[in-house]
Design a protein around this motif. Structure first.
Motif, PDB file in Angstrom:
ATOM      1  N   ALA A  84     -10.410  11.300  12.023  1.00  0.00           N
ATOM      2  CA  ALA A  84      -9.278  12.103  12.495  1.00  0.00           C
ATOM      3  C   ALA A  84      -8.075  11.963  11.578  1.00  0.00           C
ATOM      4  N   ARG A  85      -7.849  10.745  11.107  1.00  0.00           N
ATOM      5  CA  ARG A  85      -6.691  10.522  10.237  1.00  0.00           C
ATOM      6  C   ARG A  85      -6.916  11.114   8.853  1.00  0.00           C
ATOM      7  N   VAL A  86      -8.136  11.031   8.361  1.00  0.00           N
ATOM      8  CA  VAL A  86      -8.464  11.676   7.085  1.00  0.00           C
ATOM      9  C   VAL A  86      -8.270  13.185   7.214  1.00  0.00           C
ATOM     10  N   LYS A  87      -8.764  13.744   8.302  1.00  0.00           N
ATOM     11  CA  LYS A  87      -8.672  15.194   8.507  1.00  0.00           C
ATOM     12  C   LYS A  87      -7.217  15.648   8.590  1.00  0.00           C
ATOM     13  N   ALA A  88      -6.389  14.911   9.307  1.00  0.00           N
ATOM     14  CA  ALA A  88      -4.985  15.285   9.447  1.00  0.00           C
ATOM     15  C   ALA A  88      -4.270  15.279   8.102  1.00  0.00           C
ATOM     16  N   ASN A  89      -4.508  14.239   7.311  1.00  0.00           N
ATOM     17  CA  ASN A  89      -3.873  14.156   5.995  1.00  0.00           C
ATOM     18  C   ASN A  89      -4.388  15.237   5.052  1.00  0.00           C
ATOM     19  N   ALA A  90      -5.696  15.462   5.061  1.00  0.00           N
ATOM     20  CA  ALA A  90      -6.289  16.462   4.167  1.00  0.00           C
ATOM     21  C   ALA A  90      -5.824  17.868   4.519  1.00  0.00           C
ATOM     22  N   GLU A  91      -5.765  18.169   5.797  1.00  0.00           N
ATOM     23  CA  GLU A  91      -5.333  19.504   6.218  1.00  0.00           C
ATOM     24  C   GLU A  91      -3.881  19.755   5.834  1.00  0.00           C
ATOM     25  N   ARG A  92      -3.050  18.727   5.973  1.00  0.00           N
ATOM     26  CA  ARG A  92      -1.650  18.874   5.554  1.00  0.00           C
ATOM     27  C   ARG A  92      -1.547  19.167   4.077  1.00  0.00           C
ATOM     28  N   TYR A  93      -2.317  18.428   3.286  1.00  0.00           N
ATOM     29  CA  TYR A  93      -2.285  18.606   1.836  1.00  0.00           C
ATOM     30  C   TYR A  93      -2.783  19.991   1.442  1.00  0.00           C
ATOM     31  N   VAL A  94      -3.918  20.395   1.984  1.00  0.00           N
ATOM     32  CA  VAL A  94      -4.496  21.697   1.635  1.00  0.00           C
ATOM     33  C   VAL A  94      -3.566  22.818   2.077  1.00  0.00           C
ATOM     34  N   GLY A 120       0.810  -1.208   0.000  1.00  0.00           N
ATOM     35  CA  GLY A 120       0.000   0.000   0.000  1.00  0.00           C
ATOM     36  C   GLY A 120       0.844   1.259   0.000  1.00  0.00           C
ATOM     37  N   PHE A 121       1.833   1.298   0.868  1.00  0.00           N
ATOM     38  CA  PHE A 121       2.700   2.480   0.921  1.00  0.00           C
ATOM     39  C   PHE A 121       3.567   2.582  -0.339  1.00  0.00           C
ATOM     40  N   ALA A 122       3.939   1.442  -0.893  1.00  0.00           N
ATOM     41  CA  ALA A 122       4.745   1.452  -2.120  1.00  0.00           C
ATOM     42  C   ALA A 122       3.977   2.010  -3.307  1.00  0.00           C
ATOM     43  N   THR A 123       2.653   1.904  -3.280  1.00  0.00           N
ATOM     44  CA  THR A 123       1.838   2.422  -4.384  1.00  0.00           C
ATOM     45  C   THR A 123       1.377   3.854  -4.134  1.00  0.00           C
ATOM     46  N   GLY A 124       1.933   4.489  -3.089  1.00  0.00           N
ATOM     47  CA  GLY A 124       1.682   5.917  -2.913  1.00  0.00           C
ATOM     48  C   GLY A 124       0.777   6.305  -1.767  1.00  0.00           C
ATOM     49  N   ALA A 125       0.425   5.350  -0.897  1.00  0.00           N
ATOM     50  CA  ALA A 125      -0.494   5.665   0.196  1.00  0.00           C
ATOM     51  C   ALA A 125       0.170   6.541   1.255  1.00  0.00           C
ATOM     52  N   ASP A 126      -0.648   7.391   1.865  1.00  0.00           N
ATOM     53  CA  ASP A 126      -0.204   8.211   2.987  1.00  0.00           C
ATOM     54  C   ASP A 126      -0.571   7.566   4.323  1.00  0.00           C
ATOM     55  N   ASP A 127      -1.551   6.664   4.309  1.00  0.00           N
ATOM     56  CA  ASP A 127      -1.994   6.003   5.533  1.00  0.00           C
ATOM     57  C   ASP A 127      -2.660   4.681   5.158  1.00  0.00           C
ATOM     58  N   TYR A 128      -2.712   3.768   6.130  1.00  0.00           N
ATOM     59  CA  TYR A 128      -3.300   2.448   5.895  1.00  0.00           C
ATOM     60  C   TYR A 128      -4.081   2.069   7.150  1.00  0.00           C
ATOM     61  N   ILE A 129      -5.387   1.910   7.020  1.00  0.00           N
ATOM     62  CA  ILE A 129      -6.269   1.622   8.146  1.00  0.00           C
ATOM     63  C   ILE A 129      -6.925   0.270   7.900  1.00  0.00           C
ATOM     64  N   THR A 130      -6.864  -0.602   8.888  1.00  0.00           N
ATOM     65  CA  THR A 130      -7.424  -1.943   8.719  1.00  0.00           C
ATOM     66  C   THR A 130      -8.851  -2.015   9.258  1.00  0.00           C
ATOM     67  N   LYS A 131      -9.649  -2.876   8.619  1.00  0.00           N
ATOM     68  CA  LYS A 131     -11.012  -3.145   9.068  1.00  0.00           C
ATOM     69  C   LYS A 131     -10.988  -4.291  10.084  1.00  0.00           C
ATOM     70  N   PRO A 132     -11.848  -4.243  11.097  1.00  0.00           N
ATOM     71  CA  PRO A 132     -12.794  -3.164  11.416  1.00  0.00           C
ATOM     72  C   PRO A 132     -12.055  -1.964  11.991  1.00  0.00           C
ATOM     73  N   PHE A 133     -12.666  -0.773  11.907  1.00  0.00           N
ATOM     74  CA  PHE A 133     -11.998   0.435  12.364  1.00  0.00           C
ATOM     75  C   PHE A 133     -12.962   1.289  13.184  1.00  0.00           C
ATOM     76  N   ASN A 134     -12.390   2.159  13.988  1.00  0.00           N
ATOM     77  CA  ASN A 134     -13.166   3.127  14.742  1.00  0.00           C
ATOM     78  C   ASN A 134     -13.458   4.307  13.818  1.00  0.00           C
ATOM     79  N   PRO A 135     -14.727   4.594  13.526  1.00  0.00           N
ATOM     80  CA  PRO A 135     -15.057   5.678  12.588  1.00  0.00           C
ATOM     81  C   PRO A 135     -14.466   7.032  12.977  1.00  0.00           C
ATOM     82  N   LEU A 136     -14.392   7.306  14.277  1.00  0.00           N
ATOM     83  CA  LEU A 136     -13.857   8.592  14.717  1.00  0.00           C
ATOM     84  C   LEU A 136     -12.348   8.677  14.493  1.00  0.00           C
ATOM     85  N   ILE A 137     -11.656   7.544  14.673  1.00  0.00           N
ATOM     86  CA  ILE A 137     -10.217   7.509  14.393  1.00  0.00           C
ATOM     87  C   ILE A 137      -9.978   7.688  12.899  1.00  0.00           C
ATOM     88  N   LEU A 138     -10.798   7.026  12.083  1.00  0.00           N
ATOM     89  CA  LEU A 138     -10.685   7.188  10.628  1.00  0.00           C
ATOM     90  C   LEU A 138     -10.863   8.653  10.252  1.00  0.00           C
TER      91      LEU A 138
END
Length: 222
Positions: A110-120, A90-108
């Motif tokens: 938070a991680r989406v927000k952190a990555n998106a804010e950095r990019y923007v 996953g990281f070799a194909t360009g991923a910034d993060d890797y989240i496994t299922k099942p996952f905590n929706p709030l953690i997901l």
């Protein structure tokens, strides 16, 4: 607004992620349930991509590699594939993060927000995509069909993005001749700028390098 594309074949999971992200202020949040649907939505610029790996008609890995040809936006895998080999691929194909299922929706979220804010904050990729197979240039959702020399010129610039190309290199690659009139190239460059640039007279993507040639800048949004 910060846009997101969710690629997930289980619609209940996709809708749940979408609901959470909308509550967090992301918009628009689009959903694709298969590879082909996701591929068609790549014509629209997104600030973040959330990808499942096991899709019914393709692989999230392949989709990530395609996204990385035109965008530096964050890619987050959300997958039931849990081995270290899966994550490394996953990281070799360009991923910034890797989240496994099942996952905590709030953690997901938070991680989406952190990555998106950095990019923007740091940079947004130039909002265009060149489809060489279809000879289409997609600028912020608008599609232009390129033909003849205009297509060959765009193809050569795109394949050598962020590199200064001399006039001679362009002449030889596009016109198969090292001694083409400068005016001919300038006319074709101007036509491409009319599509690529908000203001063709003040280009920010397809730039002239004085006394040398041209460079197509990819990876920094104005």
């Amino acid at each position: 607004m910060t846009s997101v594309l969710i690629v997930e074949d289980e619609i209940e999971i996709a809708e749940m992620i979408r609901f959470i992200l909308l509550k967090e202020g992301f918009s628009p949040v689009n959903i694709a349930t298969c590879y082909s649907d996701a591929e068609s939505q790549l014509r629209i610029h997104h600030d973040t991509y959330i990808l499942d790996i096991n899709l019914p008609d393709g692989s999230g890995y392949m989709l990530a590699e395609k996204i990385r040809t035109f965008s530096k936006a964050p890619i987050l895998y959300v997958s039931a594939n849990v081995t270290d080999e899966d994550k490394l691929k996953g990281f070799a194909t360009g991923a910034d993060d890797y989240i496994t299922k099942p996952f905590n929706p709030l953690i997901l979220a938070a991680r989406v927000k952190a990555n998106a804010e950095r990019y923007v904050r740091d940079y947004r990729n130039v909002a265009f995509f060149f489809d060489e197979q279809k000879a289409e240039l997609i600028i912020k959702g608008e599609t232009y069909h390129l033909s003849g020399k205009q297509y060959l010129l765009m193809q050569f610039l795109y394949e050598n993005q962020n590199r200064v190309l001399t006039k001679e290199e362009i002449y030889e690659a596009v016109w198969e001749n090292r001694f083409i009139d400068d005016n001919t190239v300038m006319v074709h460059i101007r036509k491409l700028r009319e599509k690529l640039e908000d203001n063709p007279s003040v280009p920010k993507r397809l730039l002239t390098v004085r006394s040398v040639g041209y460079i197509l800048k990819v990876g920094i949004e104005e």
